[in-house]
Scaffold this motif. Sequence first.
Motif: not given
Length: 185
Positions: A1-2, A5-6, A123, A130, A167, A171, A174-175, A178
């Motif tokens: 999902m990420e 979105l990216l 990451e 990707s 967006l 993200i 989120k990074i 996390s």
Amino acid sequence: MELLLLAIALSMDSAALSIANGARCVNLTLFKISKIAFIYGFFQAFMLLIGYFLGLEFIKYVEFIDHYIAFLILVILGVKMIKDSKNQDTLECSIDLSFKLLIIGAIATSIDALAVGVALSFEGGSIVFSSAIVGLVCFIICIGAVYIGRYLGETLEKKALILGGILLIAIGFKILISHLFDLNI
């Protein structure tokens, strides 16, 4: 999902340019639309790869702060996209321009993918997958954006950049969250 979105976020500059082209060049053939979308998608994927491999060269030096770097890159790019949406000059139709100028436009709209590629190198994960997803999503979005531009015009250019910026910022957060709280989100 990420990743999806990216890919959508990275495609917003190209989508804005595609909307502008559709608004200004209403008689585009499917071949010309596909050509533009392919060039934009290819450069999004290619610049992501370049950024990733550049980032791999530096990861051993910055591994302990990589999440802060990724966060800063994504937030700065997101804020820049939102800011650019307010200051964006009217884009000209690039269909009547040379192939060389289409490439220049594609590079200009994919510079953020280079920076995101650096962030992705921190990451881990499959960069080939990707890049393929980013390129494919950009291709699909750009085809749709040209058609949207034909019917809804220039007003959507700025909204596409704002969505992409939001967006990227999300993200980035989120990074950061996390990594700081050792969450697997």
